[in-house]
Design a protein around this motif. Structure first.
Motif, PDB file in Angstrom:
ATOM      1  N   UNK A  24      10.031  45.181 -20.179  1.00  0.00           N
ATOM      2  CA  UNK A  24       8.937  44.052 -20.983  1.00  0.00           C
ATOM      3  C   UNK A  24      10.562  43.075 -21.277  1.00  0.00           C
ATOM      4  N   UNK A  25      11.361  43.628 -22.426  1.00  0.00           N
ATOM      5  CA  UNK A  25      12.352  42.595 -22.365  1.00  0.00           C
ATOM      6  C   UNK A  25      13.073  42.659 -21.831  1.00  0.00           C
ATOM      7  N   UNK A  26      13.281  42.844 -20.449  1.00  0.00           N
ATOM      8  CA  UNK A  26      14.029  42.433 -20.063  1.00  0.00           C
ATOM      9  C   UNK A  26      13.333  41.169 -19.090  1.00  0.00           C
ATOM     10  N   UNK A  27      12.448  41.314 -19.404  1.00  0.00           N
ATOM     11  CA  UNK A  27      11.780  40.402 -18.269  1.00  0.00           C
ATOM     12  C   UNK A  27      11.490  38.424 -19.584  1.00  0.00           C
ATOM     13  N   UNK A  28      10.896  39.190 -20.822  1.00  0.00           N
ATOM     14  CA  UNK A  28      11.696  38.013 -21.659  1.00  0.00           C
ATOM     15  C   UNK A  28      12.740  37.566 -21.437  1.00  0.00           C
ATOM     16  N   UNK A  29      13.275  38.426 -21.758  1.00  0.00           N
ATOM     17  CA  UNK A  29      14.924  37.653 -21.546  1.00  0.00           C
ATOM     18  C   UNK A  29      14.898  37.647 -20.576  1.00  0.00           C
ATOM     19  N   UNK A  30      14.676  37.473 -19.165  1.00  0.00           N
ATOM     20  CA  UNK A  30      15.679  36.642 -18.078  1.00  0.00           C
ATOM     21  C   UNK A  30      15.018  35.315 -17.644  1.00  0.00           C
ATOM     22  N   UNK A  31      13.562  35.492 -18.672  1.00  0.00           N
ATOM     23  CA  UNK A  31      12.779  34.961 -18.076  1.00  0.00           C
ATOM     24  C   UNK A  31      13.578  32.972 -18.519  1.00  0.00           C
ATOM     25  N   UNK A  32      13.879  33.320 -19.452  1.00  0.00           N
ATOM     26  CA  UNK A  32      14.152  32.231 -20.811  1.00  0.00           C
ATOM     27  C   UNK A  32      16.166  32.220 -20.414  1.00  0.00           C
ATOM     28  N   UNK A  33      16.353  32.542 -19.751  1.00  0.00           N
ATOM     29  CA  UNK A  33      17.465  32.474 -18.746  1.00  0.00           C
ATOM     30  C   UNK A  33      17.604  32.353 -17.585  1.00  0.00           C
ATOM     31  N   UNK A  34      16.386  31.851 -16.207  1.00  0.00           N
ATOM     32  CA  UNK A  34      16.945  31.794 -15.510  1.00  0.00           C
ATOM     33  C   UNK A  34      16.442  32.799 -14.258  1.00  0.00           C
ATOM     34  N   UNK A  35      16.409  34.419 -14.711  1.00  0.00           N
ATOM     35  CA  UNK A  35      16.912  35.231 -13.911  1.00  0.00           C
ATOM     36  C   UNK A  35      15.562  36.376 -13.748  1.00  0.00           C
ATOM     37  N   UNK A  36      16.113  36.355 -12.231  1.00  0.00           N
ATOM     38  CA  UNK A  36      14.736  37.105 -10.871  1.00  0.00           C
ATOM     39  C   UNK A  36      15.364  37.855 -11.104  1.00  0.00           C
ATOM     40  N   UNK A  37      14.242  39.559 -11.014  1.00  0.00           N
ATOM     41  CA  UNK A  37      14.661  40.794  -9.918  1.00  0.00           C
ATOM     42  C   UNK A  37      13.957  41.785 -10.585  1.00  0.00           C
ATOM     43  N   UNK A  38      14.539  43.208 -10.513  1.00  0.00           N
ATOM     44  CA  UNK A  38      13.515  43.707 -10.799  1.00  0.00           C
ATOM     45  C   UNK A  38      14.527  45.182 -10.856  1.00  0.00           C
ATOM     46  N   UNK A  39      14.568  46.290 -11.762  1.00  0.00           N
ATOM     47  CA  UNK A  39      14.581  47.585 -12.220  1.00  0.00           C
ATOM     48  C   UNK A  39      13.972  48.814 -11.514  1.00  0.00           C
TER      49      UNK A  39
END
Length: 144
Positions: A24-39
């Motif tokens: 959840x934290x990664x999703x929120x942080x990455x969306x603001x940075x324009x990063x996509x992917x998976x864990x």
């Protein structure tokens, strides 16, 4: 655009709740940075794929490499990515997709673990093959 694929070994136990919070934290942080992917997490190993702006990805790799919760075992990167493999995933926890067969992830984790734990370089040919597996995973995920 750049993408990276890495595997790391958890240095502390991660339970389902920890992984959910991390996702959840990664999703929120990455969306603001324009990063996509998976864990993906299995057998005390993290497999993460990230794609986005080269500078942003480099900053994330630096941050991840200094994270005390895990030890970076192996990382491969590819520049000049033209299209995102996972354009709609801020940082999807792939376990949530409940694939009936995780052969792709298992193959990537085993391959990168062997190289990383033995301090071996991954040849360009093998790196290309691993990114081809990412293409397969991307295609599979779009059907789910």
């Amino acid at each position: 655009m750049k993408c990276v694929l890495y595997i790391s070994k958890a240095l502390k136990p991660f339970n389902t709740n920890d992984l959910s919070k991390l996702s959840t934290t990664s999703t929120i942080n990455n969306q603001t940075k324009g990063i996509t992917g998976y864990l993906y997490f299995d057998n005390n190993r993290f497999l993460q794929y990230m794609e986005g702006d080269e500078t942003t990805i480099n900053e994330m790799v630096d941050k991840i490499s200094h994270d005390k919760r895990h030890e970076l075992l192996s990382l491969i990167e590819k520049q000049n990515l033209t299209d995102r493999r996972f354009p709609d995933w801020g940082m999807k926890n792939i376990a949530e997709l409940m694939f009936s067969n995780s052969t792709i992830e298992t193959t990537i984790i085993q391959t990168m673990s062997i190289f990383g734990e033995n301090h071996l370089n991954i040849s360009q040919s093998t790196q290309n093959d691993l990114f081809k597996l990412m293409d397969d995973l991307s295609e599979t995920s779009q059907k789910v």
